[in-house]
Scaffold this active site. Structure first.
Site, PDB file in Angstrom:
ATOM      1  N   HIS A 136       0.829  -1.206   0.000  1.00 52.15           N
ATOM      2  CA  HIS A 136       0.000   0.000   0.000  1.00 52.15           C
ATOM      3  C   HIS A 136       0.869   1.265   0.000  1.00 52.15           C
ATOM      4  O   HIS A 136       0.628   2.204  -0.768  1.00 52.15           O
ATOM      5  CB  HIS A 136      -0.931  -0.027   1.221  1.00 52.15           C
ATOM      6  CG  HIS A 136      -1.793   1.179   1.366  1.00 52.15           C
ATOM      7  ND1 HIS A 136      -3.098   1.224   0.911  1.00 52.15           N
ATOM      8  CD2 HIS A 136      -1.545   2.398   1.905  1.00 52.15           C
ATOM      9  CE1 HIS A 136      -3.604   2.430   1.167  1.00 52.15           C
ATOM     10  NE2 HIS A 136      -2.681   3.154   1.772  1.00 52.15           N
ATOM     11  N   GLU A 137       1.875   1.284   0.858  1.00 54.78           N
ATOM     12  CA  GLU A 137       2.724   2.483   0.951  1.00 54.78           C
ATOM     13  C   GLU A 137       3.555   2.683  -0.320  1.00 54.78           C
ATOM     14  O   GLU A 137       3.718   3.801  -0.793  1.00 54.78           O
ATOM     15  CB  GLU A 137       3.632   2.401   2.186  1.00 54.78           C
ATOM     16  CG  GLU A 137       2.886   2.509   3.508  1.00 54.78           C
ATOM     17  CD  GLU A 137       1.970   3.736   3.573  1.00 54.78           C
ATOM     18  OE1 GLU A 137       2.405   4.839   3.193  1.00 54.78           O
ATOM     19  OE2 GLU A 137       0.804   3.596   3.973  1.00 54.78           O
ATOM     20  N   HIS A 140       1.441   4.288  -2.971  1.00 54.79           N
ATOM     21  CA  HIS A 140       1.352   5.757  -2.864  1.00 54.79           C
ATOM     22  C   HIS A 140       2.551   6.414  -3.547  1.00 54.79           C
ATOM     23  O   HIS A 140       2.411   7.405  -4.254  1.00 54.79           O
ATOM     24  CB  HIS A 140       1.350   6.194  -1.393  1.00 54.79           C
ATOM     25  CG  HIS A 140       0.009   6.134  -0.717  1.00 54.79           C
ATOM     26  ND1 HIS A 140      -1.120   6.732  -1.236  1.00 54.79           N
ATOM     27  CD2 HIS A 140      -0.373   5.576   0.463  1.00 54.79           C
ATOM     28  CE1 HIS A 140      -2.140   6.529  -0.400  1.00 54.79           C
ATOM     29  NE2 HIS A 140      -1.716   5.828   0.629  1.00 54.79           N
ATOM     30  N   GLU A 198      -6.347   6.863  -1.472  1.00 57.12           N
ATOM     31  CA  GLU A 198      -6.353   5.666  -0.619  1.00 57.12           C
ATOM     32  C   GLU A 198      -6.868   4.452  -1.400  1.00 57.12           C
ATOM     33  O   GLU A 198      -6.303   3.363  -1.344  1.00 57.12           O
ATOM     34  CB  GLU A 198      -7.219   5.899   0.624  1.00 57.12           C
ATOM     35  CG  GLU A 198      -6.530   6.704   1.704  1.00 57.12           C
ATOM     36  CD  GLU A 198      -5.190   6.106   2.087  1.00 57.12           C
ATOM     37  OE1 GLU A 198      -5.091   4.881   2.280  1.00 57.12           O
ATOM     38  OE2 GLU A 198      -4.219   6.866   2.157  1.00 57.12           O
TER      39      GLU A 198
HETATM   40 ZN   LIG Z   1      -2.629   5.155   2.230  1.00 51.95          ZN
END
Ligand SMILES: [Zn+2]
Length: 273
Positions: A136-137, A140, A198
């Site tokens: 997830h990071e 981003h 997100e």
């Molecule tokens: Zn996030």
């Protein structure tokens, strides 16, 4: 006429500087500051962060962070190459460090500079849970969400949009950068990602973890554990920028089969959970 023409040319110039394609979504996104400005800054900030915090070396957990990080990075490279974006990560200098802190947090700076705090490990619980957070990071970072989190107005004031300002030496820019990436001394001022960022990071992260060989539905279990923490007296810092929600968990469950199918294209047929 002459005036409006020069304005158009100027605007066109700005758009060329400011737009780049997100290789995961194919969407045009605003990249207000070019990577050539962002990355040196990120690398320097990362180095400083590591020097000011206790980096855990040689423990089993530190080894796990490194090994999961390497698998996620390699998944990103394979995915981008297969989708016509070979070279997208040329300027990346991947690094994966575990930092001793009771904070429940993890982040990835532009250029692949990752920090996982020991405080998040009880919630990630296992390798696959950690892969969900790191995927997830990293997502981003790959999608340049941090850049877009910097206010266009603030950057315009600095002249950063024109791309001709030496931002790395600009104190005002450093402040904006630190706030956007959560690097400031006052973590409370870190800006949250937008809901669409997100969602995008969840989706991309799921594909990365699956290609890395981890069961993507574990991410839903991870966010359920996050949600349980959120109800405590002091919600973890990670959750102030990453609120858990039933929509998020439902989305992840719905996307998991697609992520597994994507991974199969890369020869991944079994998924560790
Ligand atoms: Zn996030």
């Amino acid at each position: 006429m002459k005036f409006s023409k020069s304005i158009s040319i100027l605007l066109l110039g700005i758009l060329v500087v400011a737009c780049s394609t997100n290789p995961f979504t194919g969407k045009q996104t605003l990249a207000l500051v070019p990577n050539s400005q962002i990355l040196p800054m990120a690398f320097q900030q990362y180095k400083e962060f590591l020097s000011e915090n206790k980096v855990v070396k040689n423990s089993a957990d530190a080894q796990m962070v490194r090994s999961v990080g390497q698998k996620i990075a390699s998944a990103a490279e394979r995915y981008l190459t297969a989708n016509g974006y070979a070279g997208y990560l040329t300027d990346y200098r991947w690094e994966y460090n575990l930092v001793e802190s009771k904070d429940v947090n993890a982040w990835c700076m532009p250029g692949g500079k990752i920090v996982v705090y020991t405080g998040i490990l009880p919630i990630t619980k296992n390798e696959a849970g950690l892969a969900a957070v790191m995927g997830h990071e990293v997502a981003h970072a790959l999608a340049n969400h941090g850049q877009q989190r910097m206010s266009a107005g603030q950057l315009q004031q600095l002249g950063a949009v024109a791309g001709n300002v030496a931002l790395a030496n600009n104190a005002e820019y450093q402040q904006i950068f630190n706030t956007a990436y959560g690097m400031g001394s006052n973590v409370g001022i870190m800006l949250p990602f937008s809901r669409s960022h997100e969602t995008e990071a969840d989706h991309i992260g799921l594909i990365l973890m699956a290609i890395a060989g981890y069961e993507p539905s574990v991410a839903a279990e991870l966010w359920q554990r996050m949600q349980a923490q959120e109800n405590g007296n002091t919600p973890p810092e990670f959750l102030s920028t990453h609120p858990s929600s039933s929509t998020r968990i439902q989305n992840i469950q719905a996307w998991a089969p697609g992520a597994r199918a994507e991974a199969k294209k890369f020869g991944v047929t079994s998924f560790k959970r």
